[in-house]
Write a protein that holds these residues in place. Sequence first.
Motif, PDB file in Angstrom:
ATOM      1  N   THR A 153      14.076 -43.474 -42.894  1.00 28.60           N
ATOM      2  CA  THR A 153      14.492 -44.723 -42.229  1.00 28.60           C
ATOM      3  C   THR A 153      15.988 -44.970 -42.396  1.00 28.60           C
ATOM      4  O   THR A 153      16.445 -46.108 -42.290  1.00 28.60           O
ATOM      5  CB  THR A 153      13.710 -45.903 -42.824  1.00 28.60           C
ATOM      6  OG1 THR A 153      13.915 -45.946 -44.241  1.00 28.60           O
ATOM      7  CG2 THR A 153      12.224 -45.748 -42.552  1.00 28.60           C
ATOM      8  N   ALA A 157      17.904 -47.541 -35.744  1.00 32.57           N
ATOM      9  CA  ALA A 157      16.612 -47.946 -35.185  1.00 32.57           C
ATOM     10  C   ALA A 157      16.724 -48.049 -33.672  1.00 32.57           C
ATOM     11  O   ALA A 157      17.536 -48.805 -33.144  1.00 32.57           O
ATOM     12  CB  ALA A 157      16.175 -49.281 -35.777  1.00 32.57           C
ATOM     13  N   GLN A 159      14.299 -48.281 -29.986  1.00 29.39           N
ATOM     14  CA  GLN A 159      12.965 -48.493 -29.427  1.00 29.39           C
ATOM     15  C   GLN A 159      12.693 -47.444 -28.350  1.00 29.39           C
ATOM     16  O   GLN A 159      13.491 -47.246 -27.445  1.00 29.39           O
ATOM     17  CB  GLN A 159      12.862 -49.899 -28.825  1.00 29.39           C
ATOM     18  CG  GLN A 159      11.451 -50.271 -28.403  1.00 29.39           C
ATOM     19  CD  GLN A 159      11.364 -51.728 -27.983  1.00 29.39           C
ATOM     20  OE1 GLN A 159      12.393 -52.409 -27.873  1.00 29.39           O
ATOM     21  NE2 GLN A 159      10.161 -52.211 -27.741  1.00 29.39           N
ATOM     22  N   ASN A 160      11.551 -46.750 -28.473  1.00 29.64           N
ATOM     23  CA  ASN A 160      11.219 -45.715 -27.495  1.00 29.64           C
ATOM     24  C   ASN A 160      10.450 -46.297 -26.322  1.00 29.64           C
ATOM     25  O   ASN A 160      10.263 -47.521 -26.229  1.00 29.64           O
ATOM     26  CB  ASN A 160      10.421 -44.590 -28.169  1.00 29.64           C
ATOM     27  CG  ASN A 160       9.123 -45.108 -28.791  1.00 29.64           C
ATOM     28  OD1 ASN A 160       8.655 -46.204 -28.492  1.00 29.64           O
ATOM     29  ND2 ASN A 160       8.543 -44.300 -29.676  1.00 29.64           N
ATOM     30  N   PHE A 164       7.582 -48.476 -29.611  1.00 35.42           N
ATOM     31  CA  PHE A 164       7.698 -48.287 -31.052  1.00 35.42           C
ATOM     32  C   PHE A 164       9.151 -48.048 -31.433  1.00 35.42           C
ATOM     33  O   PHE A 164       9.977 -47.639 -30.611  1.00 35.42           O
ATOM     34  CB  PHE A 164       6.840 -47.096 -31.514  1.00 35.42           C
ATOM     35  CG  PHE A 164       5.365 -47.299 -31.298  1.00 35.42           C
ATOM     36  CD1 PHE A 164       4.631 -48.128 -32.134  1.00 35.42           C
ATOM     37  CD2 PHE A 164       4.713 -46.674 -30.243  1.00 35.42           C
ATOM     38  CE1 PHE A 164       3.277 -48.308 -31.937  1.00 35.42           C
ATOM     39  CE2 PHE A 164       3.360 -46.856 -30.035  1.00 35.42           C
ATOM     40  CZ  PHE A 164       2.634 -47.684 -30.888  1.00 35.42           C
ATOM     41  N   VAL A 165       9.445 -48.307 -32.695  1.00 36.95           N
ATOM     42  CA  VAL A 165      10.805 -48.135 -33.199  1.00 36.95           C
ATOM     43  C   VAL A 165      10.922 -46.770 -33.865  1.00 36.95           C
ATOM     44  O   VAL A 165      10.103 -46.419 -34.716  1.00 36.95           O
ATOM     45  CB  VAL A 165      11.173 -49.249 -34.195  1.00 36.95           C
ATOM     46  CG1 VAL A 165      12.539 -48.982 -34.817  1.00 36.95           C
ATOM     47  CG2 VAL A 165      11.167 -50.595 -33.494  1.00 36.95           C
ATOM     48  N   GLU A 166      11.925 -46.003 -33.479  1.00 39.05           N
ATOM     49  CA  GLU A 166      12.215 -44.711 -34.074  1.00 39.05           C
ATOM     50  C   GLU A 166      13.546 -44.776 -34.805  1.00 39.05           C
ATOM     51  O   GLU A 166      14.465 -45.458 -34.367  1.00 39.05           O
ATOM     52  CB  GLU A 166      12.277 -43.605 -33.012  1.00 39.05           C
ATOM     53  CG  GLU A 166      10.958 -43.301 -32.350  1.00 39.05           C
ATOM     54  CD  GLU A 166      11.106 -42.174 -31.329  1.00 39.05           C
ATOM     55  OE1 GLU A 166      12.261 -41.742 -31.102  1.00 39.05           O
ATOM     56  OE2 GLU A 166      10.086 -41.751 -30.771  1.00 39.05           O
ATOM     57  N   PHE A 167      13.619 -44.053 -35.922  1.00 37.73           N
ATOM     58  CA  PHE A 167      14.872 -43.970 -36.675  1.00 37.73           C
ATOM     59  C   PHE A 167      15.482 -42.590 -36.413  1.00 37.73           C
ATOM     60  O   PHE A 167      14.932 -41.568 -36.820  1.00 37.73           O
ATOM     61  CB  PHE A 167      14.616 -44.166 -38.174  1.00 37.73           C
ATOM     62  CG  PHE A 167      14.194 -45.558 -38.533  1.00 37.73           C
ATOM     63  CD1 PHE A 167      15.155 -46.516 -38.840  1.00 37.73           C
ATOM     64  CD2 PHE A 167      12.858 -45.917 -38.543  1.00 37.73           C
ATOM     65  CE1 PHE A 167      14.777 -47.804 -39.172  1.00 37.73           C
ATOM     66  CE2 PHE A 167      12.476 -47.207 -38.870  1.00 37.73           C
ATOM     67  CZ  PHE A 167      13.433 -48.157 -39.182  1.00 37.73           C
ATOM     68  N   ARG A 168      16.585 -42.598 -35.684  1.00 37.32           N
ATOM     69  CA  ARG A 168      17.243 -41.353 -35.307  1.00 37.32           C
ATOM     70  C   ARG A 168      18.412 -41.091 -36.264  1.00 37.32           C
ATOM     71  O   ARG A 168      19.363 -41.870 -36.330  1.00 37.32           O
ATOM     72  CB  ARG A 168      17.740 -41.430 -33.867  1.00 37.32           C
ATOM     73  CG  ARG A 168      16.584 -41.580 -32.860  1.00 37.32           C
ATOM     74  CD  ARG A 168      17.070 -41.635 -31.435  1.00 37.32           C
ATOM     75  NE  ARG A 168      15.949 -41.782 -30.504  1.00 37.32           N
ATOM     76  CZ  ARG A 168      16.076 -41.933 -29.183  1.00 37.32           C
ATOM     77  NH1 ARG A 168      17.312 -41.961 -28.646  1.00 37.32           N
ATOM     78  NH2 ARG A 168      15.020 -42.063 -28.429  1.00 37.32           N
ATOM     79  N   GLN A 174      20.780 -35.613 -41.520  1.00 46.58           N
ATOM     80  CA  GLN A 174      19.541 -35.083 -40.957  1.00 46.58           C
ATOM     81  C   GLN A 174      19.075 -33.803 -41.668  1.00 46.58           C
ATOM     82  O   GLN A 174      17.934 -33.389 -41.509  1.00 46.58           O
ATOM     83  CB  GLN A 174      19.734 -34.806 -39.469  1.00 46.58           C
ATOM     84  CG  GLN A 174      20.801 -33.783 -39.154  1.00 46.58           C
ATOM     85  CD  GLN A 174      21.002 -33.589 -37.661  1.00 46.58           C
ATOM     86  OE1 GLN A 174      20.042 -33.650 -36.887  1.00 46.58           O
ATOM     87  NE2 GLN A 174      22.245 -33.400 -37.247  1.00 46.58           N
TER      88      GLN A 174
END
Length: 449
Positions: A153, A157, A159-160, A164-168, A174
Amino acid sequence: MTSKEIILGLCLLSLVLSMILMVIIRYISRILVWILTILVILGSLGGTGVLWWLYAKQRRSPKEAVIPEQLQIAEDNLRALLIYAISATVFTVILFLIMLVMRKRVALTIALFHVAGKVFIHLPLLVFQPFWTFFALVLFWVYWIMTLLFLGTAGSAVQNDQGFVEFRVSGPLQYMWWYHLVGLIWISEFILACQQMTVAGAVVTYYFTRDKRNLPFTPILASVNRLIRYHLGTVAKGSFIITLVKIPRMILMYIHSQLKGKENACARCVLKSCICCLWCLEKCLNYLNQNAYTATAINSTNFCTSAKDAFVILVENALRVAAINTVGDFMLFLGKVLIVCSTGLAGIMLLNYQQDYTVWVLPLIIVCLFAFLVAHCFLSIYEMVVDVLFLCFAVDTKYNDGSPGREFYMDKVLMEFVENSRKAMKEAGKGGVADARELKPMASGASSA
């Protein structure tokens, strides 16, 4: 849930049985060895005899009774039985020769098991080493999982399309999970190595203390103190070597699972061969590391020097090491089977009186798995103690010969073994030279304990 009290009680029973077995195994080691020898002889002879009997019976059977379509299959089966019978005969002959060569060396295994039982009487805290190690591993794994969640996380953040929320995660962050994964393997191996070093230090203190009444109040805590003050680098280096071998094996296993059903036969064979070789290398390095920690506890040398000394003594006493590992490991395996069977039998008897339970399988499976896990944890400590005692025994026979001023540190049982070996050598006309070849010490230059 309805049988949770019985499950808990049986789990405690397996714990108690494991502790009792660790104490009494020294009294039944000789009986177990002879039972094992007789079973191996009867099993190999019986299996070979049955194969030759089946081959003779198949060969004497009339071919006219066989359907023409199955004639080729019958001939193939006859040829296969002949190959199996010859292979079993060769295996039996080799096994008999090995047992003939190693029959006298089994006496050392029995003596070491006897002394190991005394070690646990004088150092009862050794029994609880699996608990502390498991507790430390659980704490580290909890910390590792929490850190992994923080890493997952740590990105932006977003939103897709599904809401839903994605953490990129971008940038060097990474790739941190690779570092985190290596840390999981390395620190886990480090904790296990700390246990091995602690056990080795305590057993070495016990062995090289002539008067057992003068043992430190808590040899285990004294060993932990020496580990923290002097030997953390040794443990870290040994565990890192295991990590370097384990990571490539895990990568190959992942590739094999991803390519299952897609790769050709040659690629599958190469992958499995590499995985098998790395697994064997890891087991060998684990065993060498454990003996290197013992050499460190004896001589207070660094990891590389200790590993070299341990390797020399293991190679030069290869037959004794083989006897201890084969006979000793099988004895401990029989102990595990005994604990699991006893716990399972007690579970059947208890569940038989509970008419409300219609299915016994799940409670019994849980109990037997827990019993095997507990027995493995405790008896692996016993095996570790036996290996440490063997290296101490080799060093003792190097620097001492039993004469005034150079008395042995070893237990009376091991002294009897040495005296019997010397008498046998003298009767054979070889004297002390042969004895020196039999009991190879640590490499020269190692300081005496």
